[in-house]
Write an enzyme that holds these catalytic residues in place. Structure first.
Site, short mmCIF file in Angstrom:
data_model
loop_
_atom_site.label_atom_id
_atom_site.label_comp_id
_atom_site.label_asym_id
_atom_site.label_seq_id
_atom_site.Cartn_x
_atom_site.Cartn_y
_atom_site.Cartn_z
N GLY A 17 52.58 28.07 -3.26
CA GLY A 17 52.42 28.29 -1.65
C GLY A 17 52.20 29.50 -1.35
O GLY A 17 52.43 29.88 -0.08
N SER A 137 66.13 26.53 2.06
CA SER A 137 66.17 26.76 3.48
C SER A 137 67.71 26.50 3.87
O SER A 137 68.55 25.71 3.44
CB SER A 137 65.43 25.47 4.38
OG SER A 137 65.83 25.31 5.64
N TYR A 150 63.60 16.72 5.18
CA TYR A 150 63.54 17.89 4.75
C TYR A 150 64.76 18.73 4.28
O TYR A 150 64.65 19.24 3.24
CB TYR A 150 62.81 18.81 5.95
CG TYR A 150 62.58 20.23 5.58
CD1 TYR A 150 61.49 20.78 5.15
CD2 TYR A 150 63.45 21.16 6.26
CE1 TYR A 150 61.29 22.18 4.69
CE2 TYR A 150 63.27 22.49 6.06
CZ TYR A 150 62.13 23.07 5.37
OH TYR A 150 61.97 24.36 5.23
N ALA A 152 67.55 17.26 3.04
CA ALA A 152 67.94 16.73 1.78
C ALA A 152 67.17 17.13 0.83
O ALA A 152 67.52 17.34 -0.36
CB ALA A 152 67.74 15.05 1.81
N ALA A 153 65.73 17.16 0.72
CA ALA A 153 64.97 17.69 -0.13
C ALA A 153 65.37 19.39 -0.52
O ALA A 153 65.62 19.45 -1.66
CB ALA A 153 63.50 17.81 0.14
N ILE A 183 61.95 31.64 10.31
CA ILE A 183 60.89 32.75 9.89
C ILE A 183 59.75 32.47 10.71
O ILE A 183 58.90 31.11 10.57
CB ILE A 183 60.76 32.85 8.48
CG1 ILE A 183 62.04 32.65 7.61
CG2 ILE A 183 59.87 34.07 8.01
CD1 ILE A 183 62.99 34.01 7.99
N1 LIG Z 1 59.20 29.29 8.26
C1 LIG Z 1 60.69 29.05 8.15
O1 LIG Z 1 61.22 29.21 9.41
C2 LIG Z 1 61.17 28.52 7.07
C3 LIG Z 1 62.50 28.32 6.98
C4 LIG Z 1 63.26 27.68 5.99
C5 LIG Z 1 62.38 27.51 4.77
N2 LIG Z 1 61.12 27.65 4.84
C6 LIG Z 1 60.52 27.43 3.52
O2 LIG Z 1 59.74 28.62 3.01
C7 LIG Z 1 58.56 28.04 2.30
C8 LIG Z 1 57.33 28.56 3.01
O3 LIG Z 1 57.22 28.20 4.27
P1 LIG Z 1 56.25 28.86 5.14
O4 LIG Z 1 57.05 29.06 6.42
O5 LIG Z 1 55.73 30.08 5.01
O6 LIG Z 1 55.01 27.92 5.61
P2 LIG Z 1 53.62 28.04 5.51
O7 LIG Z 1 53.01 26.64 5.86
O8 LIG Z 1 53.00 29.26 6.09
O9 LIG Z 1 53.18 27.95 3.89
C9 LIG Z 1 53.57 27.10 3.04
C10 LIG Z 1 52.27 27.04 1.95
O10 LIG Z 1 52.63 26.05 0.94
C11 LIG Z 1 51.31 25.36 0.67
N3 LIG Z 1 51.53 24.07 0.25
C12 LIG Z 1 51.60 22.87 0.93
N4 LIG Z 1 51.74 21.95 0.18
C13 LIG Z 1 51.42 22.21 -1.08
C14 LIG Z 1 50.87 21.55 -2.20
N5 LIG Z 1 51.27 20.13 -2.34
N6 LIG Z 1 50.59 22.04 -3.08
C15 LIG Z 1 50.53 23.64 -3.29
N7 LIG Z 1 50.80 24.26 -2.00
C16 LIG Z 1 51.01 23.63 -0.98
C17 LIG Z 1 50.67 25.46 1.93
O11 LIG Z 1 49.20 25.46 1.88
C18 LIG Z 1 50.84 27.00 2.56
O12 LIG Z 1 50.13 28.05 2.05
C19 LIG Z 1 58.53 26.49 2.35
O13 LIG Z 1 59.00 25.98 1.34
C20 LIG Z 1 59.43 26.10 3.54
O14 LIG Z 1 60.08 24.98 3.48
C21 LIG Z 1 60.52 28.22 5.89
#
Ligand SMILES: NC(=O)c1ccc[n+]([C@@H]2O[C@H](COP(=O)([O-])OP(=O)(O)OC[C@H]3O[C@@H](n4cnc5c(N)ncnc54)[C@H](O)[C@@H]3O)[C@@H](O)[C@H]2O)c1
Length: 248
Positions: A17, A137, A150, A152-153, A183
């Site tokens: 990701g 998260s 989400y 739960a995951a 974030i």
């Molecule tokens: N942004 C927030 O507020 C927040 C809060 C808590 C947790 N998170 C977690 O942080 C992580 C990153 O989130 P983000 O906010 O940077 O999101 P984002 O959407 O900017 O980045 C997520 C990335 O995951 C990639 N992705 C999605 N499905 C995929 C797959 N099947 N195979 C490979 N790559 C895949 C997407 O292409 C993307 O580049 C996630 O796990 C999210 O659950 C984010």
């Protein structure tokens, strides 16, 4: 290396990701700390562009595909450090969701972590050194109104990480979770959708800091956990959430 940086020279890192948001900030930060970074993302072009920018490698990969993950790790590994950051979210109350939503959320947020860990662990065990950081998260500790599946995951990611920490504690391998709060990334903006301003206001109100966090703030926590200095930190959940998870 910038002040506060960790020396990761000679370390090979896989960041899933890593093409966007928090994962991209982690890839940039670990590359700045001198690691050789491989970014694996379903957005292959964006991963390749960032790979070029940070003198690393960007590859197209769907982390839900067990066989493709194993092939990619065999081709680009072995890895000393694994950071699982790929994730998807969906804002909907539970009764408005269906089994297909559950399967997708569990596959991308939880099963992907099984796939990558299964592929990288044997080499870490053979080397007697490894660092695994899973981006979960605060929802995984606190639950989430409008994000039950989400949450739960992500709760599953926390329990899985602690189990991997237990199984590998005496093999020089640490496994920890970083639990972000809200974030400012594309995922957050897309997840809140039409209810944007109201929901973002509620989220920032739930933090002690009273603001959204930045991807760089999450990357700084990951950089510490993957460093040599963090060898005695394992099985932990580090909230990077402006205090949202305080006490959990
Ligand atoms: N942004 C927030 O507020 C927040 C809060 C808590 C947790 N998170 C977690 O942080 C992580 C990153 O989130 P983000 O906010 O940077 O999101 P984002 O959407 O900017 O980045 C997520 C990335 O995951 C990639 N992705 C999605 N499905 C995929 C797959 N099947 N195979 C490979 N790559 C895949 C997407 O292409 C993307 O580049 C996630 O796990 C999210 O659950 C984010």
């Amino acid at each position: 290396m910038a002040a506060g940086s960790q020396n990761l020279q000679g370390r090979r890192v896989l960041v899933t990701g890593g093409a966007s948001g928090i994962g991209a900030a982690i890839a940039r930060r670990l590359a700045a700390d001198d690691a050789a970074v491989v970014i694996a993302d379903i957005q292959g072009d964006a991963a390749a562009r960032l790979g070029d920018e940070i003198a690393g490698t960007g590859i197209p990969l769907d982390v839900t595909d067990f066989e493709r993950v194993a092939e990619s790790v065999a081709q680009h590994g072995p890895f000393d450090i694994l950071v699982n950051c790929a994730g998807v979210d969906q804002h909907a109350f539970f009764t408005q969701t269906a089994p297909n939503d559950w399967r997708r959320l569990l596959a991308v947020n939880l099963e992907s972590v099984f796939n990558t860990t299964h592929a990288v662990l044997p080499a870490m065990q053979a080397a007697g050194w490894g660092r695994i950081v899973n981006v979960a998260s605060e929802a995984g500790r606190l639950g989430s109104r409008g994000g039950s599946v989400y949450a739960a995951a992500k709760g599953g990611v926390i329990a899985f990480t602690r189990s991997i920490a237990r199984e590998n504690g005496r093999k020089g391998i640490t496994a920890n979770v970083v639990a972000p709060g809200p974030i400012d990334t594309p995922l957050l903006r897309q997840a809140v959708g039409d209810a944007g301003d109201k929901l973002l206001g509620a989220m920032t109100g739930a933090t002690l800091a009273g603001r959204l966090g930045t991807p760089d703030e999450v990357a700084a926590a990951v950089a510490f956990l993957v460093s040599e200095s963090a060898g005695y930190v394992t099985g932990e959940v580090l909230g990077v959430s402006g205090g949202m998870g305080c006490g959990a």
